[in-house]
Design a protein around this motif. Structure first.
Motif, PDB file in Angstrom:
ATOM      1  N   GLY A  79       0.807  -1.204   0.000  1.00 48.63           N
ATOM      2  CA  GLY A  79       0.000   0.000   0.000  1.00 48.63           C
ATOM      3  C   GLY A  79       0.843   1.257   0.000  1.00 48.63           C
ATOM      4  N   PHE A  80       1.900   1.261   0.813  1.00 47.84           N
ATOM      5  CA  PHE A  80       2.805   2.417   0.854  1.00 47.84           C
ATOM      6  C   PHE A  80       3.552   2.571  -0.461  1.00 47.84           C
ATOM      7  CE2 PHE A  80       7.233   3.778   1.478  1.00 47.84           C
ATOM      8  CZ  PHE A  80       7.029   5.077   1.927  1.00 47.84           C
ATOM      9  N   ALA A  81       3.992   1.449  -1.033  1.00 41.15           N
ATOM     10  CA  ALA A  81       4.748   1.514  -2.286  1.00 41.15           C
ATOM     11  C   ALA A  81       3.901   2.067  -3.419  1.00 41.15           C
ATOM     12  CB  ALA A  81       5.278   0.123  -2.642  1.00 41.15           C
ATOM     13  N   LEU A 135      14.050  -3.332  -8.048  1.00 41.18           N
ATOM     14  CA  LEU A 135      13.584  -2.561  -6.891  1.00 41.18           C
ATOM     15  C   LEU A 135      12.257  -3.096  -6.368  1.00 41.18           C
ATOM     16  CD1 LEU A 135      14.427   1.049  -8.155  1.00 41.18           C
ATOM     17  CD2 LEU A 135      15.778  -0.394  -6.637  1.00 41.18           C
ATOM     18  N   VAL A 136      11.340  -3.414  -7.269  1.00 39.69           N
ATOM     19  CA  VAL A 136      10.037  -3.954  -6.844  1.00 39.69           C
ATOM     20  C   VAL A 136      10.225  -5.303  -6.156  1.00 39.69           C
ATOM     21  CG1 VAL A 136       7.785  -4.766  -7.634  1.00 39.69           C
ATOM     22  CG2 VAL A 136       8.784  -2.709  -8.639  1.00 39.69           C
ATOM     23  N   ALA A 137      11.079  -6.153  -6.724  1.00 39.05           N
ATOM     24  CA  ALA A 137      11.341  -7.454  -6.097  1.00 39.05           C
ATOM     25  C   ALA A 137      11.921  -7.272  -4.708  1.00 39.05           C
ATOM     26  CB  ALA A 137      12.283  -8.270  -6.974  1.00 39.05           C
ATOM     27  N   THR A 184       3.019   0.116 -12.278  1.00 43.37           N
ATOM     28  CA  THR A 184       4.423   0.535 -12.212  1.00 43.37           C
ATOM     29  C   THR A 184       5.004   0.688 -13.610  1.00 43.37           C
ATOM     30  OG1 THR A 184       4.685  -0.631 -10.097  1.00 43.37           O
ATOM     31  CG2 THR A 184       6.686  -0.030 -11.275  1.00 43.37           C
ATOM     32  N   LEU A 185       4.665  -0.240 -14.504  1.00 46.58           N
ATOM     33  CA  LEU A 185       5.121  -0.127 -15.889  1.00 46.58           C
ATOM     34  C   LEU A 185       4.527   1.103 -16.563  1.00 46.58           C
ATOM     35  CD1 LEU A 185       4.945  -3.854 -17.087  1.00 46.58           C
ATOM     36  CD2 LEU A 185       6.957  -2.555 -16.401  1.00 46.58           C
ATOM     37  N   ALA A 186       3.260   1.417 -16.249  1.00 50.16           N
ATOM     38  CA  ALA A 186       2.646   2.615 -16.826  1.00 50.16           C
ATOM     39  C   ALA A 186       3.384   3.875 -16.384  1.00 50.16           C
ATOM     40  CB  ALA A 186       1.176   2.688 -16.429  1.00 50.16           C
ATOM     41  N   LEU A 187       3.719   3.956 -15.098  1.00 52.45           N
ATOM     42  CA  LEU A 187       4.471   5.116 -14.610  1.00 52.45           C
ATOM     43  C   LEU A 187       5.871   5.151 -15.209  1.00 52.45           C
ATOM     44  CD1 LEU A 187       3.471   5.205 -10.825  1.00 52.45           C
ATOM     45  CD2 LEU A 187       2.648   6.670 -12.670  1.00 52.45           C
ATOM     46  N   ALA A 188       6.502   3.989 -15.357  1.00 52.84           N
ATOM     47  CA  ALA A 188       7.835   3.953 -15.959  1.00 52.84           C
ATOM     48  C   ALA A 188       7.785   4.431 -17.407  1.00 52.84           C
ATOM     49  CB  ALA A 188       8.400   2.540 -15.883  1.00 52.84           C
ATOM     50  N   ALA A 189       6.753   4.024 -18.147  1.00 50.83           N
ATOM     51  CA  ALA A 189       6.620   4.476 -19.532  1.00 50.83           C
ATOM     52  C   ALA A 189       6.385   5.981 -19.600  1.00 50.83           C
ATOM     53  CB  ALA A 189       5.468   3.729 -20.208  1.00 50.83           C
ATOM     54  N   ILE A 190       5.590   6.498 -18.681  1.00 49.71           N
ATOM     55  CA  ILE A 190       5.392   7.946 -18.614  1.00 49.71           C
ATOM     56  C   ILE A 190       6.715   8.633 -18.282  1.00 49.71           C
ATOM     57  CG2 ILE A 190       4.253   9.784 -17.296  1.00 49.71           C
ATOM     58  CD1 ILE A 190       1.845   7.926 -17.045  1.00 49.71           C
TER      59      ILE A 190
END
Length: 448
Positions: A79-81, A135-137, A184-190
């Motif tokens: 939730g925090f992440a 980092l996610v792992a 997370t992938l969506a934010l990385a692509a942005i």
């Protein structure tokens, strides 16, 4: 006789070699090394320490169960992440992977070495993706290990009150973290898009974090359900539905699909803009007009198309209604009542025998029975075998716009009026005092 020497032909740098080179460049940065170490160590320490405290983060989903099971800590960290850590991490990695070359003025050297903007883009995108996955792992594994070491592999109480064994909880926690990869992938692509379009501007570096903050603020507003689901960060919230029985998969699957579409479009836009860039002009590292027409406008159009596509799929009864709140609360109360019955060593009863029902009102009136708010008041009624009188309990509910609610017991004292119950083995947390639940936004169909 004069010897003729043929000119040396430079070998083309493959994507694999370019990927290794970009990955080494990333991990050689001191800030990347620091955040990698922090993601692999800090969550374990945080979860282990908090799990041993007398005061737990009860306002955080699953926070109140951190003392009871090691799996709750990993969900608190998730939730925090989703709110803070992952947007910031994607900003530091993907949001800077192209802009760093603009700041250092190294595009000319890189192009001479690689001789292909396409391979440069692919190499940088894959290298940033690798670091983000690392980092996610680290966040997921570290928080899980910290909780298991501190508390142990104990059962986890789901968001409808049913009990998940240690093995089931492990699978659900892993799946929840995997689902969080899509936004997370969506934010990385942005971040890639911002890094390409805005160049050395600091806005490009902060773009994923700013977008995530805007989506969080939007989720706090009374927006239609279709608009919420069309936001690429909704999967950061919708993993809650994995912890009900049956799982509330509708919002989660829509959120994952939306996130992946956003990731694909933003990455494609970043690629097209990058390969068409004029690298001979050292000052051409982004413009405001290009950022709007080629970066922002297509994403706005996608947002509108997604809303139009999601609206007919969610049904006419989407949202928070009186019927859904009553149904969710009754089911969860029945499960938790059985758990309390075992704590007190009383004869076991089934949900069918309890025949639990709930009557809820909002704002003290009979008309306002839809929408989120902290003014829901519910009376739960249940029956026990061989007992003529029905039991009742009162709860005050704070229902958020995403369907999550917190229920606070308001009596009677022997059921939900105190935070502990006296069991044959000593005092234990009262599962009926306060608990979290989830309202199914897309369907009012009965659940078992």
């Amino acid at each position: 006789m004069t010897a003729i020497v043929a000119p040396a032909v430079a070998r083309r740098v493959s994507v694999a070699r370019g990927y290794r080179f970009e990955l080494v460049k990333l991990v050689s940065q001191w800030r990347i090394r620091v955040i990698v170490v922090a993601c692999w160590l800090a969550p374990a320490a945080f979860v282990a320490v908090v799990s041993q405290q007398s005061s737990l983060p009860a306002d955080t989903l699953f926070g109140r169960w951190m003392h009871a099971t090691g799996w709750a800590g990993a969900l608190v960290m998730l939730g925090f992440a989703g709110m803070w850590a992952l947007p910031l991490l994607t900003s530091l990695v993907a949001g800077d992977v192209f802009a760093a070359e603009d700041r250092l003025g190294t595009w000319r050297h890189l192009l001479v070495a690689v001789r292909s903007p396409r391979r440069i883009f692919v190499s940088k995108a894959l290298a940033s993706l690798t670091v983000i996955l690392l980092l996610v792992a680290g966040l997921a594994l570290s928080s899980a290990v910290g909780g298991l070491v501190a508390v142990g592999n104990q059962p986890l109480i789901g968001l409808d009150g049913h009990l998940l064994t240690g093995g089931d909880a492990a699978g659900k926690v892993l799946l929840a973290w995997l689902c969080a990869l899509a936004p997370t992938l969506a934010l990385a692509a942005i971040g890639l898009l911002g890094s390409v379009v805005l160049g050395r501007s600091p806005i490009g570096l902060l773009l994923p974090a700013l977008v995530a903050l805007a989506m969080q603020l939007a989720q706090q507003l009374p927006l239609p359900v279709a608009v919420r689901l069309a936001l690429p960060g909704y999967a950061f919230i919708a993993w809650n539905g994995l912890f009900t029985s049956p799982a509330q998969l509708g919002p989660l699957l829509i959120g994952i699909a939306v996130s992946l579409v956003w990731a694909a479009l933003a990455t494609t836009l970043a690629y097209l803009l990058f390969v068409r860039r004029d690298f001979t002009n050292s000052t051409s590292d982004g413009s405001g007009r290009r950022a709007i027409t080629a970066g922002l406008l297509p994403l706005v159009v996608l947002f509108g198309i997604t809303i139009a596509a999601v609206t007919p799929a969610i049904g006419s009864d989407a949202g928070i209604t009186q019927t859904k709140v009553q149904q969710s609360l009754a089911i969860e109360f029945a499960h938790l009542y059985r758990l309390q019955t075992k704590q007190l060593n009383r004869p076991d009863v089934t949900e069918a025998q309890l025949n639990t029902t709930a009557e809820c009102t909002k704002g003290g009136g009979q008309d306002a029975t839809v929408g989120p708010g902290n003014d829901w008041r519910c009376v739960v009624t249940w029956h026990l075998p061989d007992v003529a009188a029905a039991g009742t309990a009162i709860y005050q509910l704070d229902v958020s716009a995403d369907g999550r609610y917190s229920a606070d017991g308001d009596g009677p004292k022997e059921v939900n009026g105190y935070f502990q119950v006296r069991t044959p083995t000593g005092d234990a947390p009262n599962p009926l005092w306060q608990f979290d639940g989830n309202v199914e936004l897309l369907s009012a169909s009965p659940k078992g």
